[in-house]
Design a protein around this motif. Structure first.
Motif, PDB file in Angstrom:
ATOM      1  N   VAL A 232       0.835  -1.040  -0.149  1.00 40.56           N
ATOM      2  CA  VAL A 232      -0.050  -0.113  -0.008  1.00 40.56           C
ATOM      3  C   VAL A 232       0.679   1.130  -0.035  1.00 40.56           C
ATOM      4  O   VAL A 232       0.729   2.238  -0.697  1.00 40.56           O
ATOM      5  CB  VAL A 232      -1.005  -0.091   1.225  1.00 40.56           C
ATOM      6  CG1 VAL A 232      -1.550   1.435   1.397  1.00 40.56           C
ATOM      7  CG2 VAL A 232      -2.007  -1.036   0.966  1.00 40.56           C
ATOM      8  N   ASP A 235       2.717   1.224  -3.610  1.00 43.59           N
ATOM      9  CA  ASP A 235       1.896   0.960  -4.821  1.00 43.59           C
ATOM     10  C   ASP A 235       0.780   2.106  -5.121  1.00 43.59           C
ATOM     11  O   ASP A 235       0.724   2.662  -5.903  1.00 43.59           O
ATOM     12  CB  ASP A 235       1.367  -0.454  -5.105  1.00 43.59           C
ATOM     13  CG  ASP A 235       2.409  -1.474  -5.234  1.00 43.59           C
ATOM     14  OD1 ASP A 235       3.404  -0.906  -5.498  1.00 43.59           O
ATOM     15  OD2 ASP A 235       2.129  -2.402  -4.908  1.00 43.59           O
ATOM     16  N   VAL A 236       0.256   2.629  -3.852  1.00 46.04           N
ATOM     17  CA  VAL A 236      -0.832   3.605  -4.078  1.00 46.04           C
ATOM     18  C   VAL A 236      -0.315   4.715  -4.713  1.00 46.04           C
ATOM     19  O   VAL A 236      -0.967   5.353  -5.494  1.00 46.04           O
ATOM     20  CB  VAL A 236      -1.615   3.690  -2.727  1.00 46.04           C
ATOM     21  CG1 VAL A 236      -2.593   5.122  -2.522  1.00 46.04           C
ATOM     22  CG2 VAL A 236      -2.347   2.680  -2.012  1.00 46.04           C
ATOM     23  N   LEU A 240      -1.978   6.322  -8.228  1.00 46.65           N
ATOM     24  CA  LEU A 240      -2.391   7.492  -8.618  1.00 46.65           C
ATOM     25  C   LEU A 240      -1.641   8.239  -9.614  1.00 46.65           C
ATOM     26  O   LEU A 240      -2.242   9.179 -10.288  1.00 46.65           O
ATOM     27  CB  LEU A 240      -2.329   8.358  -7.382  1.00 46.65           C
ATOM     28  CG  LEU A 240      -3.176   7.667  -6.101  1.00 46.65           C
ATOM     29  CD1 LEU A 240      -2.985   8.347  -4.728  1.00 46.65           C
ATOM     30  CD2 LEU A 240      -4.855   7.835  -6.544  1.00 46.65           C
ATOM     31  N   VAL A 291      -8.196   7.871  -3.965  1.00 43.51           N
ATOM     32  CA  VAL A 291      -7.347   7.661  -2.884  1.00 43.51           C
ATOM     33  C   VAL A 291      -8.108   6.320  -2.531  1.00 43.51           C
ATOM     34  O   VAL A 291      -7.465   5.064  -2.295  1.00 43.51           O
ATOM     35  CB  VAL A 291      -6.885   8.461  -2.087  1.00 43.51           C
ATOM     36  CG1 VAL A 291      -6.411   7.893  -0.845  1.00 43.51           C
ATOM     37  CG2 VAL A 291      -5.973   9.431  -2.647  1.00 43.51           C
ATOM     38  N   HIS A 292      -9.263   6.388  -2.071  1.00 46.75           N
ATOM     39  CA  HIS A 292      -9.938   5.275  -1.518  1.00 46.75           C
ATOM     40  C   HIS A 292     -10.044   4.178  -2.351  1.00 46.75           C
ATOM     41  O   HIS A 292      -9.755   3.010  -1.985  1.00 46.75           O
ATOM     42  CB  HIS A 292     -11.486   5.599  -1.383  1.00 46.75           C
ATOM     43  CG  HIS A 292     -11.736   6.308   0.105  1.00 46.75           C
ATOM     44  ND1 HIS A 292     -11.887   7.495   0.295  1.00 46.75           N
ATOM     45  CD2 HIS A 292     -11.948   5.484   0.999  1.00 46.75           C
ATOM     46  CE1 HIS A 292     -12.203   7.695   1.425  1.00 46.75           C
ATOM     47  NE2 HIS A 292     -12.432   6.417   2.282  1.00 46.75           N
ATOM     48  N   ALA A 294      -7.994   3.396  -4.906  1.00 43.38           N
ATOM     49  CA  ALA A 294      -6.253   2.896  -5.040  1.00 43.38           C
ATOM     50  C   ALA A 294      -5.894   1.851  -3.607  1.00 43.38           C
ATOM     51  O   ALA A 294      -5.660   0.971  -3.840  1.00 43.38           O
ATOM     52  CB  ALA A 294      -5.469   3.873  -5.138  1.00 43.38           C
ATOM     53  N   ILE A 295      -6.405   2.311  -2.630  1.00 42.87           N
ATOM     54  CA  ILE A 295      -5.810   1.547  -1.395  1.00 42.87           C
ATOM     55  C   ILE A 295      -6.810   0.624  -1.456  1.00 42.87           C
ATOM     56  O   ILE A 295      -6.351  -0.803  -1.235  1.00 42.87           O
ATOM     57  CB  ILE A 295      -6.335   2.569  -0.046  1.00 42.87           C
ATOM     58  CG1 ILE A 295      -5.342   3.771  -0.135  1.00 42.87           C
ATOM     59  CG2 ILE A 295      -6.390   1.554   1.143  1.00 42.87           C
ATOM     60  CD1 ILE A 295      -5.907   4.993   0.989  1.00 42.87           C
ATOM     61  N   GLU A 297      -8.123  -1.457  -3.793  1.00 38.90           N
ATOM     62  CA  GLU A 297      -7.541  -2.251  -4.763  1.00 38.90           C
ATOM     63  C   GLU A 297      -6.222  -3.053  -4.297  1.00 38.90           C
ATOM     64  O   GLU A 297      -5.982  -4.128  -4.538  1.00 38.90           O
ATOM     65  CB  GLU A 297      -7.346  -1.503  -6.101  1.00 38.90           C
ATOM     66  CG  GLU A 297      -8.412  -1.203  -6.972  1.00 38.90           C
ATOM     67  CD  GLU A 297      -8.228  -0.460  -8.122  1.00 38.90           C
ATOM     68  OE1 GLU A 297      -6.976  -0.584  -8.756  1.00 38.90           O
ATOM     69  OE2 GLU A 297      -9.119   0.204  -8.703  1.00 38.90           O
ATOM     70  N   ILE A 298      -5.226  -2.259  -3.991  1.00 36.72           N
ATOM     71  CA  ILE A 298      -4.039  -3.091  -3.401  1.00 36.72           C
ATOM     72  C   ILE A 298      -4.338  -3.859  -2.328  1.00 36.72           C
ATOM     73  O   ILE A 298      -3.576  -4.770  -2.082  1.00 36.72           O
ATOM     74  CB  ILE A 298      -2.957  -1.824  -3.142  1.00 36.72           C
ATOM     75  CG1 ILE A 298      -2.697  -0.929  -4.280  1.00 36.72           C
ATOM     76  CG2 ILE A 298      -1.462  -2.296  -2.699  1.00 36.72           C
ATOM     77  CD1 ILE A 298      -2.204  -1.460  -5.642  1.00 36.72           C
ATOM     78  N   SER A 306      -9.138  -3.171   4.146  1.00 37.44           N
ATOM     79  CA  SER A 306      -8.808  -1.673   4.365  1.00 37.44           C
ATOM     80  C   SER A 306      -9.919  -0.945   5.161  1.00 37.44           C
ATOM     81  O   SER A 306     -11.073  -0.946   4.616  1.00 37.44           O
ATOM     82  CB  SER A 306      -8.375  -1.297   3.070  1.00 37.44           C
ATOM     83  OG  SER A 306      -9.210  -1.213   2.229  1.00 37.44           O
TER      84      SER A 306
END
Length: 410
Positions: A232, A235-236, A240, A291-292, A294-295, A297-298, A306
């Motif tokens: 996280v 990669d986040v 982005l 941002v939500h 991306a987090i 997904e990872i 999460s």
């Protein structure tokens, strides 16, 4: 180049004949006042002592400051307000930071893990000094229009004390607002100006990852939360970078990662904290959803659950071109055009932006570096300090801006 340099003013340059300059007595008093604040830093919404000493000094000058309902922060009008003419407001922020002061100076912080490491003591002192000078001009009948001082608490506490101050009416009757922020990259005696965005948006991000936990001998049978947290973190920001326009300057930077207590135990929880910064308003408005996603997904990729706490902070400070020119004219009137330099947009956040959602305004970068000093100082560092001659520069900038703004327009 040598000819140009010789014309540039130093921090002690004699100001122009425009009224509102400082006596040597007031210069010394303001330096002592700033040092007193520096020795007694207070965190956001706890600035009771700071508020009290400001109130006492303003009242001693014959003014009538009003303490904000929270008990910290003040508003003080100077002159008689003509309701047909909106006032110019000058804003100073009061709060310090929760970090130790590591300097070896007589005015070092007396409070453990508290320091004025962002220059708010200078901003506050300069706003006070401007008020004292303008009050004297008003007594002499030389202040053409009323001016409001706003001493604002909790700039460092997201989403910033400015929002509460606005709710409490500090902008009622205000048409324009100005401020300065210390800049250790600019020499004392100068200011930096930029029309348009001068800071970035800044939000706070808290992420919790959960899983069943287990033995490090069998990570394939559980959720490896340490690896998930690491992915996280890495990669986040990368994800982005491919989902927003690079010109938006969206940046996710982590300040804390915590996971686990033993070398052979996969933990059941991990946590990350950081900030999200954007250079423009459209990206700031889209940032929470991006941002939500991306987090999530990872985290899902690594079988972690999460939970995201996205705390809205502040939008960018976008300087109004007309008010920016007012500051340019004011500094040029005091110290000449060479005392103004162009500055770039930073990724720092500032809650002065909330005022600009309501009225036009501008913030200048106040030079606080001693000319010739090669040391690299930075804001929010325990060794941060200023060339105190910058206080008089800010006072004279504010008073000149007030007088020029009030002058009849032809």
């Amino acid at each position: 180049m040598n000819q140009l340099k010789s014309r540039e003013p130093g921090p002690d340059a004699a100001p122009a004949a425009l009224p509102g300059t400082l006596s040597e007595t007031l210069r010394a008093e303001l330096i002592a006042f700033r040092r007193d604040l520096h020795m007694h830093p207070e965190l956001g919404n706890q600035e009771f002592r700071t508020t009290a000493v400001l109130k006492a000094r303003l009242e001693a000058a014959g003014l009538r400051p009003r303490v904000l309902p929270s008990g910290t922060g003040l508003v003080c009008d100077i002159g008689t307000w003509d309701r047909a003419r909106p006032m110019l407001a000058i804003r100073g922020d009061l709060d310090a930071l929760p970090i130790p002061d590591v300097k070896t100076v007589p005015y070092r912080s007396t409070e453990p893990n508290r320091a004025h490491a962002c220059g708010h003591d200078v901003h506050t002192t300069a706003t006070l000094g401007a008020g004292l000078v303008l009050a004297e001009l008003d007594r002499q009948g030389r202040l053409p229009a009323a001016v409001r001082l706003i001493f604002q608490p909790a700039e460092e506490v997201l989403p910033g004390g400015a929002a509460d101050a606005i709710e409490n009416g500090v902008l009622d009757g205000v048409g324009r607002i100005i401020a300065v922020h210390c800049d250790p990259r600019v020499d004392a005696g100068k200011i930096g100006l930029r029309a348009g965005p001068i800071t970035s948006a800044c939000d706070r991000l808290e992420v919790t990852l959960d899983g069943p936990g287990g033995h490090t001998a069998r990570p394939h049978l559980t959720t490896d939360l340490v690896t998930a947290a690491a992915r996280v973190a890495v990669d986040v920001p990368a994800v982005l970078a491919r989902r927003v326009d690079a010109r938006s300057g969206m940046s996710v930077t982590w300040g804390r990662i915590e996971a686990g207590h033993a070398p052979n135990v996969i933990p059941q929880a991990a946590a990350l904290s950081g900030t999200v910064r954007c250079l423009d308003l459209p990206s700031w408005r889209d940032a929470p959803d991006l941002v939500h996603a991306a987090i999530d997904e990872i985290a899902t990729l690594h079988r972690a659950k999460s939970t995201v706490d996205y705390v809205r902070g502040v939008p960018p400070v976008v300087n109004d071109p007309v008010v920016t020119e007012l500051l340019r004219d004011a500094m040029s009137a005091r110290r000449g055009p060479y005392a103004v330099e162009d500055t770039e947009q930073s990724l720092g956040g500032e809650d002065f932006s909330w005022y600009l959602e309501h009225v036009p305004g501008a913030m200048a970068r106040l030079g606080v570096r001693t000319p010739g000093d090669t040391r690299v100082r930075d804001l929010h560092a325990g060794d941060f300090d200023v060339d105190e001659r910058a206080i008089a520069v800010a006072v004279e900038l504010f008073t000149a801006a007030a007088l020029i703004d009030a002058a009849p327009k032809h």
